[in-house]
Design an enzyme around this catalytic site. Structure first.
Site, PDB file in Angstrom:
ATOM      1  N   GLY A  22       4.684   1.638  -4.059  1.00 22.07           N
ATOM      2  CA  GLY A  22       4.342   1.296  -5.437  1.00 22.07           C
ATOM      3  C   GLY A  22       5.583   1.468  -6.291  1.00 22.07           C
ATOM      4  N   PHE A  26      -2.021  -6.107  -5.156  1.00 27.46           N
ATOM      5  CA  PHE A  26      -2.008  -6.130  -6.641  1.00 27.46           C
ATOM      6  C   PHE A  26      -1.129  -7.255  -7.170  1.00 27.46           C
ATOM      7  CE2 PHE A  26      -2.548  -1.202  -6.767  1.00 27.46           C
ATOM      8  CZ  PHE A  26      -3.878  -1.336  -6.399  1.00 27.46           C
ATOM      9  N   PRO A  42       0.818  -1.224   0.000  1.00 27.73           N
ATOM     10  CA  PRO A  42       0.000   0.000   0.000  1.00 27.73           C
ATOM     11  C   PRO A  42       0.853   1.276   0.000  1.00 27.73           C
ATOM     12  CG  PRO A  42      -0.904  -1.603   1.537  1.00 27.73           C
ATOM     13  CD  PRO A  42       0.371  -2.195   1.013  1.00 27.73           C
ATOM     14  N   GLU A 102       5.054  -3.356 -13.816  1.00 36.81           N
ATOM     15  CA  GLU A 102       6.484  -3.524 -14.143  1.00 36.81           C
ATOM     16  C   GLU A 102       7.184  -2.176 -14.336  1.00 36.81           C
ATOM     17  OE1 GLU A 102       6.680  -6.846 -13.163  1.00 36.81           O
ATOM     18  OE2 GLU A 102       8.381  -6.671 -14.494  1.00 36.81           O
TER      19      GLU A 102
HETATM   20  C1  FAD Z   1      -3.369  -5.420 -12.577  1.00 34.37           C
HETATM   21  C2  FAD Z   1      -2.135  -5.197 -11.811  1.00 34.37           C
HETATM   22  C3  FAD Z   1      -1.240  -6.228 -11.619  1.00 34.37           C
HETATM   23  C4  FAD Z   1      -0.092  -6.032 -10.869  1.00 34.37           C
HETATM   24  N1  FAD Z   1       0.755  -7.098 -10.639  1.00 34.37           N
HETATM   25  C5  FAD Z   1       1.777  -6.941  -9.753  1.00 34.37           C
HETATM   26  C6  FAD Z   1       2.557  -8.064  -9.352  1.00 34.37           C
HETATM   27  O1  FAD Z   1       2.371  -9.184  -9.822  1.00 34.37           O
HETATM   28  N2  FAD Z   1       3.513  -7.869  -8.404  1.00 34.37           N
HETATM   29  C7  FAD Z   1       3.771  -6.645  -7.875  1.00 34.37           C
HETATM   30  O2  FAD Z   1       4.648  -6.542  -7.037  1.00 34.37           O
HETATM   31  N3  FAD Z   1       3.053  -5.552  -8.258  1.00 34.37           N
HETATM   32  C8  FAD Z   1       2.059  -5.676  -9.165  1.00 34.37           C
HETATM   33  N4  FAD Z   1       1.309  -4.573  -9.537  1.00 34.37           N
HETATM   34  C9  FAD Z   1       1.619  -3.271  -8.960  1.00 34.37           C
HETATM   35  C10 FAD Z   1       2.242  -2.308  -9.950  1.00 34.37           C
HETATM   36  O3  FAD Z   1       3.547  -2.692 -10.266  1.00 34.37           O
HETATM   37  C11 FAD Z   1       2.161  -0.902  -9.348  1.00 34.37           C
HETATM   38  O4  FAD Z   1       0.793  -0.527  -9.338  1.00 34.37           O
HETATM   39  C12 FAD Z   1       2.968   0.108 -10.112  1.00 34.37           C
HETATM   40  O5  FAD Z   1       4.333  -0.165  -9.950  1.00 34.37           O
HETATM   41  C13 FAD Z   1       2.710   1.543  -9.671  1.00 34.37           C
HETATM   42  O6  FAD Z   1       2.662   1.717  -8.294  1.00 34.37           O
HETATM   43  P1  FAD Z   1       1.421   2.459  -7.632  1.00 34.37           P
HETATM   44  O7  FAD Z   1       0.211   1.830  -8.170  1.00 34.37           O
HETATM   45  O8  FAD Z   1       1.617   2.456  -6.177  1.00 34.37           O
HETATM   46  O9  FAD Z   1       1.490   3.930  -8.182  1.00 34.37           O
HETATM   47  P2  FAD Z   1       2.388   5.143  -7.624  1.00 34.37           P
HETATM   48  O10 FAD Z   1       3.772   4.676  -7.415  1.00 34.37           O
HETATM   49  O11 FAD Z   1       1.685   5.800  -6.508  1.00 34.37           O
HETATM   50  O12 FAD Z   1       2.375   6.100  -8.889  1.00 34.37           O
HETATM   51  C14 FAD Z   1       1.317   7.004  -9.195  1.00 34.37           C
HETATM   52  C15 FAD Z   1       1.769   7.918 -10.314  1.00 34.37           C
HETATM   53  O13 FAD Z   1       2.930   8.655  -9.916  1.00 34.37           O
HETATM   54  C16 FAD Z   1       3.981   8.453 -10.818  1.00 34.37           C
HETATM   55  N5  FAD Z   1       5.259   8.455 -10.105  1.00 34.37           N
HETATM   56  C17 FAD Z   1       5.592   7.755  -9.008  1.00 34.37           C
HETATM   57  N6  FAD Z   1       6.865   7.985  -8.666  1.00 34.37           N
HETATM   58  C18 FAD Z   1       7.374   8.849  -9.579  1.00 34.37           C
HETATM   59  C19 FAD Z   1       8.651   9.466  -9.774  1.00 34.37           C
HETATM   60  N7  FAD Z   1       9.700   9.233  -8.976  1.00 34.37           N
HETATM   61  N8  FAD Z   1       8.779  10.303 -10.816  1.00 34.37           N
HETATM   62  C20 FAD Z   1       7.745  10.544 -11.639  1.00 34.37           C
HETATM   63  N9  FAD Z   1       6.535  10.008 -11.513  1.00 34.37           N
HETATM   64  C21 FAD Z   1       6.345   9.154 -10.488  1.00 34.37           C
HETATM   65  C22 FAD Z   1       3.687   7.111 -11.460  1.00 34.37           C
HETATM   66  O14 FAD Z   1       4.316   6.988 -12.715  1.00 34.37           O
HETATM   67  C23 FAD Z   1       2.185   7.130 -11.565  1.00 34.37           C
HETATM   68  O15 FAD Z   1       1.813   7.845 -12.695  1.00 34.37           O
HETATM   69  C24 FAD Z   1       0.178  -4.759 -10.319  1.00 34.37           C
HETATM   70  C25 FAD Z   1      -0.708  -3.717 -10.540  1.00 34.37           C
HETATM   71  C26 FAD Z   1      -1.855  -3.914 -11.254  1.00 34.37           C
HETATM   72  C27 FAD Z   1      -2.807  -2.776 -11.427  1.00 34.37           C
END
Ligand code: FAD
Lengths: 363, 417
Positions: B145, B172, B142, B394
């Site tokens: 990400g 996720f 949570p 990814e």
């Molecule tokens: C269907 C699905 C399957 C998934 N499968 C897996 C899995 O098998 N294993 C696993 O571990 N995870 C999994 N994920 C998680 C996925 O990898 C994350 O959702 C993703 O990495 C983004 O993290 P977040 O959702 O917390 O978004 P956040 O990190 O909160 O990002 C929100 C926004 O901010 C931007 N942002 C964040 N940091 C920066 C930065 N430093 N500079 C510029 N922009 C930034 C992002 O690009 C995005 O636009 C899955 C997600 C989904 C939806």
């Protein structure tokens, strides 16, 4: 095997051209753009690398090396130095390659040796003035008459027309198909107009050419009686143009990257800000993508496969890419990007030309 | 070496087989599975399991073979083969493809940092038996990400039993339920063995199905790839053997990124494959658009001056060029994996480009086809929803651009964040 590594010979060629581009072309590029003149010594040195001579069959003093892939590797590197210089060095190929691909034995024996020695200006005339040029619907005509042909029409954007010893003129024949005709400088009815004033590639002189009743003997029709492999010639040109566009784009990307690392605002290099860093990342991605598309098209040509689709997509993509990248480079430099002392605005002007150059090759 | 785009014949055969499966097995139930989220693609799983199982068996046998034989038996282009298979299966249905019974990303992590013994111990189950098994990889939390180094899940060594004790929550997680609840699978869980060490303290651990202290919950309801299983996994005093740690247990503080490097090596392999999946969805949409336009008398010429083209033809050419660009970047990143070359830059380039390209291409496809694009009677709108994930997981598009930018600028993650 899928691989993205050039052969050792290709690698050496790239390095040779890079040294030339860096040491001899870059230092004069700004001046050439401002004055419209490319120093003869730079041209000679570029010719001496031997790109076109090497492509000639061994019987005519060459190495028989005319793979499209090697050609695009060389073209990118040359254009990285400067597009106008690259186009001027390569202009003789506008005649040499069609003769190589489509010339009769006699035509090859007569013309190919001309490219084995020093630089000799040669050119071809394809484009025509006005909006909406369509190479499939040329207005210039070649009418059969008295065992020969008579050419009539107006061409534009003909590189080096005023100094070229020979011009290859593309014209619509009585059958509706396109033919190409070898015309000597000074032929009766051939008029070279005033040098054109263009937005970019200002170091390369181009001219309008008028043909009024220019008579050519039957033996001067490229390929004799055989139909002209127009598509093959143009595919090859499209791929070469795409590679040149990649070279200009890469020049702009590298310059912007280095500049952004050195330029400090708010106490840090601007490259440490995402707004700039992401722009640079996208520029890098697009340059690579355009290059890979160009390589694929060239590779397909070398396999003897139909590469119309690949060549078309590559040339369009590269033409878009060079503008995107050069424009981003201007933005990266801010106000300095707009000042002619810095090369990025020149790359934007040069790069914008590909929409037209590639349009010319779009049959 | 010479530049070449010639696909090895073996790879081409694999592609054709995958394409046939995609067409015959996946497409017919594509809509049904999209409308009934959490229903499993049973036919696809049943058919593909023996194929995946035998592939895995061959891969493990190669590991055991003496070095000289290993070379001989090694397929020359394993990643290329995977790339074309994934592309074709995702053309069939990206959601179903993600249900593929295989170690998937867990496998990528084990391949990247596991010892030969660990590979045998954790991957053998994917090489035998009649019942399909799944692997998953759990990084996201949570509060962590994109910022993976912020993970809070802990692994503490019990000095008495010599076990690791995991505590924390992952969210996720793709195929997490399939791996832990519906089969005898594994999950690679990223946890920190020393929070104060940041990245250097991160390690991957293998958790096997049936381990006490693991709860799978909350199957997500999603925008697209609805056939794919996405769940939360909670670890409460979950005890695992010492040897389930992948890589080095020592935390070297001084600028070390030991654990993190394992994660990055995993991504170098997985990102081109995610890009490949994206490309499959993009191709599905592009082909459908071209086919539909053809039926309406509109073809796409590759030999006309630009000004002679209609707006629709221009749009389609642009879609095609974008996909080709993404495809070639992906091909390069994948071929580098097969050659054993370091490909972090190229992998992120491919992933960033593919994620964005297919998002745009599929959105355009819906637009171009009007009512037909928007209607749930056809699959185009589904492909648009399926494609969207590729610019998110990814590493989001931004995160991959960040990686590209750092590499081309020579900046560390602290210099450019
Ligand atoms: C269907 C699905 C399957 C998934 N499968 C897996 C899995 O098998 N294993 C696993 O571990 N995870 C999994 N994920 C998680 C996925 O990898 C994350 O959702 C993703 O990495 C983004 O993290 P977040 O959702 O917390 O978004 P956040 O990190 O909160 O990002 C929100 C926004 O901010 C931007 N942002 C964040 N940091 C920066 C930065 N430093 N500079 C510029 N922009 C930034 C992002 O690009 C995005 O636009 C899955 C997600 C989904 C939806």
């Amino acid at each position: 095997m899928v691989s993205f590594t050039p052969t050792e010979e290709q690698q050496m060629l790239i390095e040779t051209i890079h040294r030339y581009a860096e040491a001899e072309v870059r230092p004069i590029a700004h001046e050439a753009d401002e004055t419209g003149e490319i120093p003869a010594g730079v041209l000679r040195a570029g010719w001496e690398i031997g790109l076109i001579p090497a492509a000639l069959p061994e019987a005519y003093g060459g190495l028989g090396e005319h793979e499209a892939l090697t050609g695009v590797l060389a073209a990118e590197e040359l254009a990285w130095g400067d597009l106008a210089v690259a186009l001027k060095v390569l202009a003789p190929a506008l005649l040499a390659y069609p003769v190589l691909i489509a010339g009769t034995e006699a035509q090859q024996a007569e013309l190919l040796p001309l490219f084995a020695g020093d630089y000799v200006p040669m050119t071809a005339a394809l484009a025509e003035p006005g909006l909406f040029f369509d190479p499939r619907a040329l207005a210039t005509t070649a009418t059969a008459q008295d065992g020969g042909y008579v050419l009539n029409g107006v061409k534009s954007n003909v590189p080096l027309a005023a100094e070229a010893h020979k011009l290859l003129i593309y014209a619509r024949e009585d059958s509706g198909a396109v033919g190409a005709y070898i015309v000597d400088a000074g032929a009766d009815g051939l008029t070279i107009g005033e040098r054109e004033k263009l937005m970019g590639i200002r170091g390369l002189p181009t001219y309008p050419v008028t043909l009024s009743g220019v008579r050519v003997d039957a033996v001067r029709r490229l390929g004799g009686e055989a139909p002209l492999p127009y598509e093959a010639i143009l595919n090859r040109q499209r791929v070469a143009l795409a590679a040149l566009a990649v070279g200009v784009a890469r020049a702009a990307f590298e310059y912007a990257r280095d500049y952004a690392k050195g330029r400090v605002q708010f106490g840090v290099p601007i490259a440490t800000k995402q707004a700039i860093a992401f722009m640079l990342a996208e520029m890098a991605i697009e340059v690579d993508a355009a290059r890979l598309m160009t390589w694929e098209a060239a590779w397909k040509l070398d396999q003897g496969q139909d590469a119309t689709r690949e060549a078309y997509l590559a040339s369009r993509y590269a033409a878009d890419t060079v503008v995107f990248v050069a424009d981003s480079a201007v933005q990266t430099l801010g106000g300095y990007g707009f000042i002619r002392e810095y090369p990025v605005e020149r790359w934007l002007r040069d790069g914008r030309g590909f929409a037209m150059f590639c349009g010319l090759a779009t049959v | 070496m010479a530049i070449s785009f010639a696909m090895p014949e073996r790879v081409e055969r694999e592609r054709m087989m995958a394409q046939a499966l995609a067409e015959g097995i996946m497409r017919p139930v594509s809509r049904q599975l999209d409308e009934n989220e959490h229903e499993r693609p049973v036919d696809f799983i049943k058919l593909i399991w023996p194929v995946m199982r035998d592939q895995q068996a061959r891969a493990l046998d190669r590991l055991k073979a003496p070095p000289d034989q290993e070379k001989e038996k090694k397929p020359r282009s394993p990643y290329l083969a995977m790339m074309v298979q994934i592309e074709a299966l995702s053309w069939g249905d990206a959601g179903q493809y993600l249900c593929i019974p295989s170690p998937l990303l867990a496998g990528a992590a084990i391949e990247a940092v596991g010892t030969p013994e660990q590979k045998e111990r954790f991957l053998r189950r994917f090489a035998e038996g009649d019942a399909p098994r799944w692997g998953a990889m759990a990084m996201t939390e949570p509060n962590a990400g994109s910022d993976t180094k912020a993970i809070e899940t802990t692994a503490v060594l019990d000095p008495e039993t010599h076990e690791w004790i995991l505590n924390g929550e992952k969210i996720f997680i793709t195929s997490g339920g399939l791996a832990l609840r519906e089969s005898d699978g594994i999950v690679v869980v990223w946890a920190t063995i020393d929070r104060s060490a940041g990245r250097a303290g991160m390690r991957p651990f293998v958790v096997e199905a049936g381990t006490p202290g693991v709860t799978v919950s909350k199957p997500e309801i999603k925008h697209g790839i609805r056939a794919s299983d996405t769940v939360s996994i909670k670890f409460e005093n979950c005890r695992i053997p010492y040897d389930n740690l992948l890589g080095d247990p020592e935390v070297r503080r001084e600028g070390s990124r030991e654990g993190f490097r394992g994660a990055m090596a995993t991504f170098d392999a997985s990102r081109p494959l995610v890009a490949a999946s994206a490309l499959g969805v993009g191709r599905a949409a592009l082909e459908f658009v071209k086919e539909t336009l053809h039926q309406h008398g509109i073809d796409i010429p590759y030999d006309q001056p630009y000004h002679k083209l209609s707006a629709i033809q221009r749009d389609v050419l642009e879609m095609e060029a974008q996909l080709k660009a993404a495809y070639l970047l992906t091909l390069r990143a994948t071929a580098m994996l097969d050659e054993g070359l370091r490909n972090s830059l190229e992998a992120s380039m491919a992933k960033a480009k593919a994620g964005k390209a297919v998002t745009k291409v599929t959105q355009k496809a819906v637009e171009l086809l009007g009512m037909m694009g928007y209607s749930r009677e056809w699959l185009v709108e589904k492909w648009m929803r399926d494609a969207r994930i590729n610019d998110i997981y990814e590493g989001t598009g931004q995160i991959n651009l960040l990686i590209v930018a750092r590499r081309i600028l020579g900046y560390s993650s602290s210099e450019l964040s």
